[in-house]
Design a protein around this motif. Structure first.
Motif, PDB file in Angstrom:
ATOM      1  N   CYS A 194       0.670  -1.165  -0.075  1.00 23.97           N
ATOM      2  CA  CYS A 194       0.032   0.047   0.019  1.00 23.97           C
ATOM      3  C   CYS A 194       0.924   1.228   0.245  1.00 23.97           C
ATOM      4  N   TYR A 195       2.002   1.139   0.782  1.00 23.06           N
ATOM      5  CA  TYR A 195       2.846   2.331   0.933  1.00 23.06           C
ATOM      6  C   TYR A 195       3.580   2.656  -0.489  1.00 23.06           C
ATOM      7  N   GLY A 196       3.978   1.735  -0.996  1.00 27.70           N
ATOM      8  CA  GLY A 196       4.609   1.731  -2.229  1.00 27.70           C
ATOM      9  C   GLY A 196       3.932   2.258  -3.266  1.00 27.70           C
ATOM     10  N   LEU A 197       2.545   1.669  -3.325  1.00 30.79           N
ATOM     11  CA  LEU A 197       1.658   2.028  -4.331  1.00 30.79           C
ATOM     12  C   LEU A 197       1.259   3.544  -4.238  1.00 30.79           C
ATOM     13  N   THR A 198       1.005   3.948  -3.117  1.00 26.35           N
ATOM     14  CA  THR A 198       0.702   5.648  -2.926  1.00 26.35           C
ATOM     15  C   THR A 198       1.689   6.248  -3.185  1.00 26.35           C
ATOM     16  N   TYR A 199       3.026   5.687  -2.835  1.00 21.42           N
ATOM     17  CA  TYR A 199       4.408   6.637  -3.104  1.00 21.42           C
ATOM     18  C   TYR A 199       4.284   6.596  -4.638  1.00 21.42           C
ATOM     19  N   LEU A 200       4.254   5.525  -5.424  1.00 17.46           N
ATOM     20  CA  LEU A 200       4.275   5.659  -6.785  1.00 17.46           C
ATOM     21  C   LEU A 200       3.106   6.619  -7.537  1.00 17.46           C
ATOM     22  N   ILE A 201       1.922   6.324  -7.195  1.00 16.69           N
ATOM     23  CA  ILE A 201       1.011   7.169  -7.811  1.00 16.69           C
ATOM     24  C   ILE A 201       1.207   8.659  -7.290  1.00 16.69           C
ATOM     25  N   ASN A 202       1.629   8.959  -6.136  1.00 22.79           N
ATOM     26  CA  ASN A 202       1.873  10.114  -5.803  1.00 22.79           C
ATOM     27  C   ASN A 202       2.957  11.025  -6.760  1.00 22.79           C
ATOM     28  N   ASP A 203       4.222  10.086  -6.933  1.00 21.83           N
ATOM     29  CA  ASP A 203       5.240  10.777  -7.654  1.00 21.83           C
ATOM     30  C   ASP A 203       4.798  10.786  -9.155  1.00 21.83           C
ATOM     31  N   ILE A 204       4.171   9.928  -9.574  1.00 20.67           N
ATOM     32  CA  ILE A 204       3.412   9.956 -10.784  1.00 20.67           C
ATOM     33  C   ILE A 204       2.449  11.527 -11.180  1.00 20.67           C
ATOM     34  N   ILE A 205       1.465  11.575 -10.251  1.00 21.05           N
ATOM     35  CA  ILE A 205       0.730  12.604 -10.488  1.00 21.05           C
ATOM     36  C   ILE A 205       1.146  13.993  -9.970  1.00 21.05           C
ATOM     37  N   TRP A 206       1.767  13.803  -8.626  1.00 24.10           N
ATOM     38  CA  TRP A 206       2.291  14.986  -7.983  1.00 24.10           C
ATOM     39  C   TRP A 206       3.888  14.971  -7.800  1.00 24.10           C
ATOM     40  N   ASP A 207       4.382  15.327  -6.786  1.00 21.37           N
ATOM     41  CA  ASP A 207       5.859  15.113  -6.561  1.00 21.37           C
ATOM     42  C   ASP A 207       5.922  15.104  -5.186  1.00 21.37           C
ATOM     43  N   ASN A 208       6.662  13.936  -4.519  1.00 24.30           N
ATOM     44  CA  ASN A 208       6.598  13.486  -3.478  1.00 24.30           C
ATOM     45  C   ASN A 208       7.703  14.437  -2.739  1.00 24.30           C
ATOM     46  N   SER A 209       8.427  15.347  -3.431  1.00 24.67           N
ATOM     47  CA  SER A 209       9.502  16.075  -2.568  1.00 24.67           C
ATOM     48  C   SER A 209       8.874  17.193  -1.583  1.00 24.67           C
ATOM     49  N   VAL A 210       7.636  17.373  -1.937  1.00 21.77           N
ATOM     50  CA  VAL A 210       6.968  18.498  -1.153  1.00 21.77           C
ATOM     51  C   VAL A 210       6.354  17.897   0.184  1.00 21.77           C
ATOM     52  N   ALA A 211       6.536  16.508   0.467  1.00 18.10           N
ATOM     53  CA  ALA A 211       6.247  15.809   1.805  1.00 18.10           C
ATOM     54  C   ALA A 211       7.623  15.317   2.303  1.00 18.10           C
ATOM     55  N   GLU A 212       7.808  15.781   3.938  1.00 15.20           N
ATOM     56  CA  GLU A 212       9.027  15.321   4.239  1.00 15.20           C
ATOM     57  C   GLU A 212       8.914  13.970   4.985  1.00 15.20           C
ATOM     58  N   ASN A 213       9.836  13.317   5.296  1.00 12.50           N
ATOM     59  CA  ASN A 213      10.018  12.072   6.074  1.00 12.50           C
ATOM     60  C   ASN A 213       9.124  11.116   5.996  1.00 12.50           C
TER      61      ASN A 213
END
Length: 192
Positions: free
Chosen positions: A70-89
């Motif tokens: 679930c975490y990996g899927l969320t990370y992947l989708i967020n990285d594709i649609i938005w940018d995960n770099s705005v979220a820290e830690n």
């Protein structure tokens, strides 16, 4: 909507995933007590602590695989649609919630070793976590309670440092290990 909103939703959904997992897996011992199938394994030469470790290992493996999928899927989708770099830690947040699952599993194993009833297992596990949450509301004690790991949304914004949560991580690991250690003599002396 940004990646932060998506991660906050992930954090809000994590408790429900943990509750569902514990509800499904909490009868891993109690069902065997009621059906008498554990006696069959023990009469074939398996040691009780071996059964305890193997069932715990299976539950931990399932939790780890499901949670990080679930975490990996969320990370992947967020990285594709938005940018995960705005979220820290993000990785620390993921480890914190995973550790809460490990704690819940270890507590379920402990209460399963003590009781033959699934309701007692659920009440014991939920009661411990709820008690930890209530004690965690005390200002000076709160940073040491395992339930602090459920309040990691401030990490996403960078309002807290990950080091603030380290005592709670260490205590959560300690309680998990102690729960399994206590389970061994309890299950070894249990009448099945």
């Amino acid at each position: 909507v940004t990646a932060i909103d998506s991660w906050l939703q992930f954090i809000k959904n994590a408790p429900m995933a943990l509750i569902v997992f514990v509800l499904i897996e909490s009868n891993i011992f109690t069902k065997e007590y009621q059906k008498g199938t554990l006696v069959l394994a023990l009469t074939k030469g398996l040691k009780r602590h071996t059964v305890l470790f193997s069932k715990t290992f299976v539950m931990l493996t399932l939790w780890t695989a499901e949670y990080f999928m679930c975490y990996g899927l969320t990370y992947l989708i967020n990285d594709i649609i938005w940018d995960n770099s705005v979220a820290e830690n993000l990785n620390f947040i993921a480890i914190g919630w995973w550790l809460m699952g490990v704690l819940a599993i270890c507590l379920s194993v402990l209460f399963s070793a003590i009781a033959k009833n699934n309701i007692v297992v659920l009440a014991g596990t939920g009661g411990f976590i709820f008690g930890s949450y209530l004690i965690g509301t005390l200002p000076k004690i709160g940073k040491f309670m395992p339930t602090l790991l459920m309040n990691t949304s401030s990490l996403i914004y960078g309002l807290e440092e990950a080091s603030y949560f380290i005592p709670a991580v260490l205590i959560t690991i300690g309680i998990s290990i102690i729960s399994i250690i206590i389970s061994i003599p309890v299950i070894n002396k249990k009448y099945i």
